[in-house]
Write a protein that holds these residues in place. Sequence first.
Motif, PDB file in Angstrom:
ATOM      1  N   VAL A   1       0.842  -1.203   0.000  1.00 62.91           N
ATOM      2  CA  VAL A   1       0.000   0.000   0.000  1.00 62.91           C
ATOM      3  C   VAL A   1       0.876   1.251   0.000  1.00 62.91           C
ATOM      4  CG1 VAL A   1      -1.570   1.375   1.426  1.00 62.91           C
ATOM      5  CG2 VAL A   1      -2.044  -1.047   1.035  1.00 62.91           C
ATOM      6  N   ILE A   2       1.922   1.248   0.834  1.00 66.06           N
ATOM      7  CA  ILE A   2       2.840   2.398   0.886  1.00 66.06           C
ATOM      8  C   ILE A   2       3.490   2.632  -0.472  1.00 66.06           C
ATOM      9  CG2 ILE A   2       4.986   3.280   1.899  1.00 66.06           C
ATOM     10  CD1 ILE A   2       4.206   1.709   4.461  1.00 66.06           C
ATOM     11  N   VAL A   3       3.977   1.542  -1.074  1.00 65.69           N
ATOM     12  CA  VAL A   3       4.642   1.636  -2.378  1.00 65.69           C
ATOM     13  C   VAL A   3       3.677   2.148  -3.439  1.00 65.69           C
ATOM     14  CG1 VAL A   3       5.700   0.297  -4.234  1.00 65.69           C
ATOM     15  CG2 VAL A   3       6.329  -0.157  -1.863  1.00 65.69           C
ATOM     16  N   LEU A   4       2.471   1.585  -3.463  1.00 67.90           N
ATOM     17  CA  LEU A   4       1.483   1.957  -4.476  1.00 67.90           C
ATOM     18  C   LEU A   4       1.080   3.423  -4.338  1.00 67.90           C
ATOM     19  CD1 LEU A   4      -0.255   0.766  -6.786  1.00 67.90           C
ATOM     20  CD2 LEU A   4      -2.053   0.360  -5.097  1.00 67.90           C
ATOM     21  N   LEU A   5       0.857   3.866  -3.115  1.00 72.88           N
ATOM     22  CA  LEU A   5       0.429   5.254  -2.901  1.00 72.88           C
ATOM     23  C   LEU A   5       1.535   6.240  -3.289  1.00 72.88           C
ATOM     24  CD1 LEU A   5      -1.478   4.936   0.505  1.00 72.88           C
ATOM     25  CD2 LEU A   5      -2.465   5.253  -1.770  1.00 72.88           C
ATOM     26  N   ILE A   6       2.787   5.883  -2.988  1.00 72.27           N
ATOM     27  CA  ILE A   6       3.899   6.788  -3.310  1.00 72.27           C
ATOM     28  C   ILE A   6       4.173   6.813  -4.802  1.00 72.27           C
ATOM     29  CG2 ILE A   6       6.384   7.151  -3.040  1.00 72.27           C
ATOM     30  CD1 ILE A   6       6.139   6.158  -0.174  1.00 72.27           C
ATOM     31  N   THR A   7       4.205   5.630  -5.423  1.00 76.17           N
ATOM     32  CA  THR A   7       4.635   5.531  -6.823  1.00 76.17           C
ATOM     33  C   THR A   7       3.507   5.768  -7.819  1.00 76.17           C
ATOM     34  OG1 THR A   7       4.320   3.126  -6.787  1.00 76.17           O
ATOM     35  CG2 THR A   7       6.514   3.965  -6.246  1.00 76.17           C
ATOM     36  N   LYS A   8       2.357   5.156  -7.579  1.00 76.47           N
ATOM     37  CA  LYS A   8       1.257   5.236  -8.538  1.00 76.47           C
ATOM     38  C   LYS A   8       0.430   6.499  -8.364  1.00 76.47           C
ATOM     39  CE  LYS A   8      -1.709   3.564 -11.618  1.00 76.47           C
ATOM     40  NZ  LYS A   8      -1.334   3.398 -13.037  1.00 76.47           N
ATOM     41  N   PHE A   9       0.071   6.795  -7.116  1.00 76.29           N
ATOM     42  CA  PHE A   9      -0.827   7.916  -6.861  1.00 76.29           C
ATOM     43  C   PHE A   9      -0.094   9.182  -6.421  1.00 76.29           C
ATOM     44  CE2 PHE A   9      -3.379   4.074  -6.284  1.00 76.29           C
ATOM     45  CZ  PHE A   9      -4.448   4.353  -7.125  1.00 76.29           C
ATOM     46  N   LYS A  10       1.250   9.102  -6.317  1.00 74.53           N
ATOM     47  CA  LYS A  10       2.077  10.265  -5.987  1.00 74.53           C
ATOM     48  C   LYS A  10       1.659  10.926  -4.678  1.00 74.53           C
ATOM     49  CE  LYS A  10       4.025   9.543  -9.932  1.00 74.53           C
ATOM     50  NZ  LYS A  10       5.313   8.807  -9.977  1.00 74.53           N
TER      51      LYS A  10
ATOM     52  N   ALA B   1       4.728  10.879   1.233  1.00 77.22           N
ATOM     53  CA  ALA B   1       5.174   9.709   1.996  1.00 77.22           C
ATOM     54  C   ALA B   1       4.582   9.671   3.407  1.00 77.22           C
ATOM     55  CB  ALA B   1       6.704   9.690   2.076  1.00 77.22           C
ATOM     56  N   PHE B   2       4.338  10.853   3.998  1.00 73.63           N
ATOM     57  CA  PHE B   2       3.742  10.884   5.336  1.00 73.63           C
ATOM     58  C   PHE B   2       2.356  10.248   5.328  1.00 73.63           C
ATOM     59  CE2 PHE B   2       0.741  13.238   8.095  1.00 73.63           C
ATOM     60  CZ  PHE B   2       1.187  12.766   9.323  1.00 73.63           C
ATOM     61  N   LEU B   3       1.528  10.648   4.380  1.00 79.30           N
ATOM     62  CA  LEU B   3       0.183  10.080   4.285  1.00 79.30           C
ATOM     63  C   LEU B   3       0.244   8.600   3.903  1.00 79.30           C
ATOM     64  CD1 LEU B   3      -1.632  13.018   2.431  1.00 79.30           C
ATOM     65  CD2 LEU B   3      -1.786  12.414   4.854  1.00 79.30           C
ATOM     66  N   SER B   4       1.165   8.252   3.024  1.00 79.50           N
ATOM     67  CA  SER B   4       1.290   6.860   2.593  1.00 79.50           C
ATOM     68  C   SER B   4       1.682   5.956   3.756  1.00 79.50           C
ATOM     69  CB  SER B   4       2.329   6.754   1.471  1.00 79.50           C
ATOM     70  OG  SER B   4       1.972   7.561   0.367  1.00 79.50           O
ATOM     71  N   LEU B   5       2.633   6.400   4.565  1.00 81.01           N
ATOM     72  CA  LEU B   5       3.056   5.613   5.722  1.00 81.01           C
ATOM     73  C   LEU B   5       1.939   5.504   6.760  1.00 81.01           C
ATOM     74  CD1 LEU B   5       6.674   6.997   6.059  1.00 81.01           C
ATOM     75  CD2 LEU B   5       6.109   4.582   5.847  1.00 81.01           C
ATOM     76  N   THR B   6       1.189   6.577   6.938  1.00 76.19           N
ATOM     77  CA  THR B   6       0.073   6.553   7.890  1.00 76.19           C
ATOM     78  C   THR B   6      -0.980   5.533   7.459  1.00 76.19           C
ATOM     79  OG1 THR B   6       0.429   8.895   8.401  1.00 76.19           O
ATOM     80  CG2 THR B   6      -1.687   7.946   9.023  1.00 76.19           C
ATOM     81  N   ILE B   7      -1.391   5.601   6.196  1.00 78.50           N
ATOM     82  CA  ILE B   7      -2.399   4.675   5.688  1.00 78.50           C
ATOM     83  C   ILE B   7      -1.877   3.245   5.696  1.00 78.50           C
ATOM     84  CG2 ILE B   7      -3.751   4.046   3.645  1.00 78.50           C
ATOM     85  CD1 ILE B   7      -3.781   7.071   2.946  1.00 78.50           C
ATOM     86  N   GLY B   8      -0.608   3.061   5.291  1.00 74.11           N
ATOM     87  CA  GLY B   8      -0.019   1.724   5.285  1.00 74.11           C
ATOM     88  C   GLY B   8       0.029   1.108   6.671  1.00 74.11           C
ATOM     89  N   SER B   9       0.275   1.922   7.684  1.00 79.60           N
ATOM     90  CA  SER B   9       0.301   1.424   9.063  1.00 79.60           C
ATOM     91  C   SER B   9      -1.077   0.931   9.490  1.00 79.60           C
ATOM     92  CB  SER B   9       0.770   2.528  10.018  1.00 79.60           C
ATOM     93  OG  SER B   9       2.071   2.965   9.702  1.00 79.60           O
ATOM     94  N   LEU B  10      -2.118   1.675   9.126  1.00 76.29           N
ATOM     95  CA  LEU B  10      -3.481   1.274   9.481  1.00 76.29           C
ATOM     96  C   LEU B  10      -3.900   0.010   8.724  1.00 76.29           C
ATOM     97  CD1 LEU B  10      -5.202   4.793   9.578  1.00 76.29           C
ATOM     98  CD2 LEU B  10      -4.337   3.437  11.494  1.00 76.29           C
TER      99      LEU B  10
END
Length: 465
Positions: free
Chosen positions: A35-44, A47-56
């Motif tokens: 999820v972290i990778v997809l949010l950072i790479t695909k949806f740009k 990283a803060f939001l991506s890590l937060t969502i990935g943790s949940l």
Amino acid sequence: MTRLSVEMLAADAPPPITSAGHAQLGIAVLAGIAVIVLLITKFKLHAFLSLTIGSLVLGAIAGAPLDKAITSFTTGLGSTVAGVGVLIALGAILGKLLADSGGADQLVDTILAKAGGRAMPWAMVLIASVVGLPLFFEIGIVLLIPVVLMVAKRGNYSLMRIGIPALAGLSVMHGLIPPHPGPLVAIDAVKANLGVTLALGILVAIPSVIIAGPLFSKVASRWVDVPAPDRMIPQRASDELERRPSFGATLATVLLPVVLMLAKALVDIVIDDPANLTQRVFDVIGSPLIALLAAVIVGMFTLGRPAGFSKDRLTSTVEKGLMPIAGIMLIVGAGGGFKQTLIDCGVGQMILDISKDWSISAVLLAWLIAVVIRLATGSATVATVSAAGLVAPLAADMSTTHSALLVLAIGAGSLFFSHVNDAGFWLVKEYFGLNVGQTIKTWSLMETILSVVAGALVLVLSLII
């Protein structure tokens, strides 16, 4: 790690917030990272939001109650910012003082005046390493690009012959040497000794940067033989100043925190008596907080005063130095939250259980995990904080030296093969006027060499120390 030590560690650790088995936890980890990778790479997504969502997502798939997953994340975020946030802020202030006062320009001009011909690539490594010590990588690039372009143009050098050593010097500082955010977070997660990590980091960094910098630049300049691009060279800070700090004062200020932290590590080894007054004094002055704070205060006099900075200008410089680090602080904090969620869900214990019978070294495992996350996310900082959270339990009964080497293995892995999902890749491409293929053959390969050489040196040290 012996079976007995693993059982003792499990007995001392708080119970996990989920009762999931190894298979479910493994799926949860892969899903969280994906999820972290997809949010950072695909949806740009930042990283803060991506890590937060990935943790949940990790907590949800692991079967943890949502309120406990949120508590784990916020606890990890808070403890990480508390542990390294002030250090990142002090490093940013010192870097801004160095840049705005013309101190960085003084270092560059003095070293370049003493170097020429074949010595120039080695001078560029030295410049980048010293200037890059208190600076974030992106800021270091912006600061050094005018120097690289001017040296290449005036000396009629291939751009790669000058640029690759400078980039290698900046990158090795970013990945291996505190007080950069990545190494600081890994030190905090693994509970490693900062002074020992710094000393071993310098030992590993020197041969690594020589091979990836001046030596590789000979090959890179043949593969990509391009001149410095015809573009307007940005005005340097010192061009607007009547005076600037001396070389000696600037160098002493930059190296002050390093000297203090190394002195503490040396005294700890020589005396090794917590009740000893000398050791207690050095434990205070060599702590990263005091060492960096001392450098900032000294820098206000050795850098700001010679440049003619008024009190208002010093205040403005401090404020401007702090502003750009908000995003970095949030990413580092969220990485700490992700790490704590991993630990509280029992992932650390799962790795202990699975890896205790493996023949693979913990140092090699840490390097490989950081490499995978770096390739996937493009962020050295995200790779470092995530890998540190995964392998931190392995350091529970390690010696001071080996826990420091674990940190360096993570840092080395986080530098591996920068490509199109890394902001640094595009910075180098645009500043040097390269196409994507040329950037991969130079910058990306240089990062890979740096990562592999540093990782190999750390592994060798782990076997002989």
